[in-house]
Scaffold this motif. Structure first.
Motif, PDB file in Angstrom:
ATOM      1  N   GLU A  67      -3.785  -4.517  -5.924  1.00  0.00           N
ATOM      2  CA  GLU A  67      -2.907  -4.240  -7.061  1.00  0.00           C
ATOM      3  C   GLU A  67      -1.807  -5.274  -7.231  1.00  0.00           C
ATOM      4  N   ALA A  68      -1.455  -5.507  -8.490  1.00  0.00           N
ATOM      5  CA  ALA A  68      -0.210  -6.185  -8.846  1.00  0.00           C
ATOM      6  C   ALA A  68       0.815  -5.090  -9.093  1.00  0.00           C
ATOM      7  N   PRO A  69       1.839  -4.955  -8.234  1.00  0.00           N
ATOM      8  CA  PRO A  69       2.756  -3.813  -8.342  1.00  0.00           C
ATOM      9  C   PRO A  69       3.647  -3.868  -9.572  1.00  0.00           C
ATOM     10  N   CYS A  70       4.302  -2.771  -9.832  1.00  0.00           N
ATOM     11  CA  CYS A  70       5.353  -2.605 -10.826  1.00  0.00           C
ATOM     12  C   CYS A  70       6.695  -2.762 -10.078  1.00  0.00           C
ATOM     13  N   CYS A  71       7.780  -3.147 -10.583  1.00  0.00           N
ATOM     14  CA  CYS A  71       8.081  -3.302 -11.994  1.00  0.00           C
ATOM     15  C   CYS A  71       9.038  -4.476 -12.195  1.00  0.00           C
ATOM     16  N   THR A  72       8.870  -5.182 -13.304  1.00  0.00           N
ATOM     17  CA  THR A  72       9.872  -6.134 -13.737  1.00  0.00           C
ATOM     18  C   THR A  72      11.071  -5.360 -14.280  1.00  0.00           C
ATOM     19  N   ALA A  73      12.121  -6.073 -14.661  1.00  0.00           N
ATOM     20  CA  ALA A  73      13.324  -5.418 -15.159  1.00  0.00           C
ATOM     21  C   ALA A  73      13.046  -4.567 -16.389  1.00  0.00           C
ATOM     22  N   ASN A  74      12.026  -4.936 -17.175  1.00  0.00           N
ATOM     23  CA  ASN A  74      11.691  -4.146 -18.376  1.00  0.00           C
ATOM     24  C   ASN A  74      10.507  -3.226 -18.155  1.00  0.00           C
ATOM     25  N   GLY A  75      10.119  -3.009 -16.878  1.00  0.00           N
ATOM     26  CA  GLY A  75       9.065  -2.057 -16.578  1.00  0.00           C
ATOM     27  C   GLY A  75       7.667  -2.620 -16.558  1.00  0.00           C
ATOM     28  N   GLY A  76       7.530  -3.945 -16.649  1.00  0.00           N
ATOM     29  CA  GLY A  76       6.214  -4.560 -16.660  1.00  0.00           C
ATOM     30  C   GLY A  76       5.647  -4.782 -15.267  1.00  0.00           C
ATOM     31  N   ILE A  77       4.445  -5.340 -15.210  1.00  0.00           N
ATOM     32  CA  ILE A  77       3.771  -5.625 -13.955  1.00  0.00           C
ATOM     33  C   ILE A  77       4.296  -6.945 -13.390  1.00  0.00           C
ATOM     34  N   LEU A  78       4.509  -6.967 -12.073  1.00  0.00           N
ATOM     35  CA  LEU A  78       5.024  -8.157 -11.401  1.00  0.00           C
ATOM     36  C   LEU A  78       3.935  -9.212 -11.225  1.00  0.00           C
ATOM     37  N   PRO A  79       4.316 -10.487 -11.038  1.00  0.00           N
ATOM     38  CA  PRO A  79       3.320 -11.539 -10.800  1.00  0.00           C
ATOM     39  C   PRO A  79       2.514 -11.245  -9.540  1.00  0.00           C
ATOM     40  N   LEU A  80       1.208 -11.466  -9.614  1.00  0.00           N
ATOM     41  CA  LEU A  80       0.314 -11.187  -8.493  1.00  0.00           C
ATOM     42  C   LEU A  80       0.351 -12.341  -7.502  1.00  0.00           C
ATOM     43  N   ALA A  81       0.732 -12.045  -6.254  1.00  0.00           N
ATOM     44  CA  ALA A  81       0.783 -13.066  -5.209  1.00  0.00           C
ATOM     45  C   ALA A  81      -0.622 -13.568  -4.889  1.00  0.00           C
ATOM     46  N   ASP A  82      -0.718 -14.835  -4.551  1.00  0.00           N
ATOM     47  CA  ASP A  82      -2.003 -15.429  -4.166  1.00  0.00           C
ATOM     48  C   ASP A  82      -2.364 -14.957  -2.765  1.00  0.00           C
ATOM     49  N   PHE A  83      -3.254 -13.964  -2.699  1.00  0.00           N
ATOM     50  CA  PHE A  83      -3.676 -13.410  -1.412  1.00  0.00           C
ATOM     51  C   PHE A  83      -5.027 -13.965  -0.967  1.00  0.00           C
ATOM     52  N   GLY A  84      -5.585 -14.916  -1.721  1.00  0.00           N
ATOM     53  CA  GLY A  84      -6.882 -15.469  -1.366  1.00  0.00           C
ATOM     54  C   GLY A  84      -7.972 -14.460  -1.632  1.00  0.00           C
ATOM     55  N   THR A  85      -8.575 -13.936  -0.587  1.00  0.00           N
ATOM     56  CA  THR A  85      -9.598 -12.906  -0.700  1.00  0.00           C
ATOM     57  C   THR A  85      -9.312 -11.799   0.296  1.00  0.00           C
ATOM     58  N   VAL A  86      -9.410 -10.559  -0.158  1.00  0.00           N
ATOM     59  CA  VAL A  86      -9.288  -9.406   0.740  1.00  0.00           C
ATOM     60  C   VAL A  86     -10.636  -8.696   0.773  1.00  0.00           C
ATOM     61  N   ASN A  87     -11.092  -8.356   1.988  1.00  0.00           N
ATOM     62  CA  ASN A  87     -12.375  -7.699   2.179  1.00  0.00           C
ATOM     63  C   ASN A  87     -12.155  -6.259   2.627  1.00  0.00           C
ATOM     64  N   PHE A  88     -12.630  -5.312   1.825  1.00  0.00           N
ATOM     65  CA  PHE A  88     -12.575  -3.893   2.166  1.00  0.00           C
ATOM     66  C   PHE A  88     -13.917  -3.482   2.773  1.00  0.00           C
ATOM     67  N   THR A  89     -13.875  -2.702   3.856  1.00  0.00           N
ATOM     68  CA  THR A  89     -15.098  -2.254   4.515  1.00  0.00           C
ATOM     69  C   THR A  89     -14.990  -0.770   4.867  1.00  0.00           C
ATOM     70  N   GLY A  90     -16.152  -0.133   5.038  1.00  0.00           N
ATOM     71  CA  GLY A  90     -16.184   1.258   5.481  1.00  0.00           C
ATOM     72  C   GLY A  90     -15.519   2.229   4.535  1.00  0.00           C
ATOM     73  N   SER A  91     -15.533   1.943   3.240  1.00  0.00           N
ATOM     74  CA  SER A  91     -14.869   2.810   2.267  1.00  0.00           C
ATOM     75  C   SER A  91     -15.659   4.092   2.066  1.00  0.00           C
ATOM     76  N   THR A  92     -14.968   5.229   2.161  1.00  0.00           N
ATOM     77  CA  THR A  92     -15.611   6.530   2.002  1.00  0.00           C
ATOM     78  C   THR A  92     -14.769   7.431   1.110  1.00  0.00           C
TER      79      THR A  92
END
Length: 278
Positions: free
Chosen positions: A210-235
């Motif tokens: 996720e790109a979190p909330c909030c800017t001063a006017n309630g908008g979405i914040l800039p998304l940090a460069d996290f490269g790649t995230v791998n999710f596993t074992g999701s149930t």
């Protein structure tokens, strides 16, 4: 002063409203189960500008055509979520694991969150826990948190580093009660807390970047460069997430720029790759 230190210095007890979202700074301290080896700060973090940082929170759907930007079938778009969300059942649990990604920080404050949760896809509440990879200018910062949205997020006071192995779960235990658990096996800590939220419909379950909330006017914040995230074992409800035929979610900015790309869901595994800050 670090970004997290600036947030803590700016914390104000009580509540505020930003563009229609009621963001409550919790007045309680987190209660820990027997497995807990750490504590949580009962405060809503803030950005460097003083606005509330809201890792987690409900999905903001877009009005863009429902095209599969990542090449994944059954995909929708959102300005703050990417990943997979299942609907069509009443959900009692969700779980997943991931490796904390490393932030690449060039300039400016940027943010990214990784979490599991119940609700939020088609409801106004979310029960969730996860981690952040943020950028305070050129400095990456990492931490864990939980949230019973619309109450504010609560930072968990323990070390998170890039490359750490994270596992998280949210479980409905009856009588409006939820157990939120997150563990960092690399650092050797586990945190568990039980919270109540009346009226939570448990109508969706999700594993999200996720790109979190909030800017001063309630908008979405800039998304940090996290490269790649791998999710596993999701149930979900104890079954592999793919068995619920979940919807893939592509993250796009308000202007329509694609911010990351998700892979196909293979059982309970998928990846999200950063593309732009929005």
């Amino acid at each position: 002063m670090s970004l997290r230190a600036r947030r803590r210095a700016l914390v104000i007890a009580g509540s505020t409203v930003i563009t229609g979202f009621a963001l409550m700074a919790p007045a309680y301290a987190a209660s820990s189960g027997p497995s807990a080896t750490t504590t949580a700060r009962p405060a809503t973090p803030r950005t460097a500008s003083g606005a509330h940082l809201q890792p987690g929170g409900a999905m903001r759907h877009t009005t863009r055509p429902q095209t599969a930007l990542s090449g994944v079938k059954n995909t929708t778009t959102s300005t703050n979520w990417s990943g997979y969300a299942a609907t069509g059942s009443t959900f009692t649990s969700v779980a997943s694991s991931w490796t904390e990604p490393s932030g690449t920080c060039s300039s400016g404050d940027q943010y990214s969150s990784f979490w599991v949760g119940l609700d939020g896809y088609n409801s106004n509440s979310v029960e969730q826990t996860g981690t952040d990879t943020d950028c305070a200018g050129r400095t990456p910062e990492y931490y864990a948190w939980y949230e019973m949205y619309p109450a504010g997020s609560v930072e968990i006071n323990h070390t998170v580093r890039p490359g750490d192995q994270i596992s998280a779960s949210v479980t409905y235990t009856g009588s409006s009660s939820f157990t939120l658990r997150i563990a960092d096996s690399t650092e050797g800590w586990t945190y568990s807390t039980s919270k109540k939220l009346s009226g939570a419909p448990r109508s969706s379950t999700e594993v999200i970047a996720e790109a979190p909330c909030c800017t001063a006017n309630g908008g979405i914040l800039p998304l940090a460069d996290f490269g790649t995230v791998n999710f596993t074992g999701s149930t979900a409800n104890g079954a592999t997430l793919s068995s619920f035929n979940p919807t893939g979610i592509d993250m796009v900015s308000a202007s329509g720029r694609q911010e990351d790309s998700i892979s196909s869901l293979n059982g309970g595994s998928f990846s999200a790759k950063w593309l732009s800050k929005g």
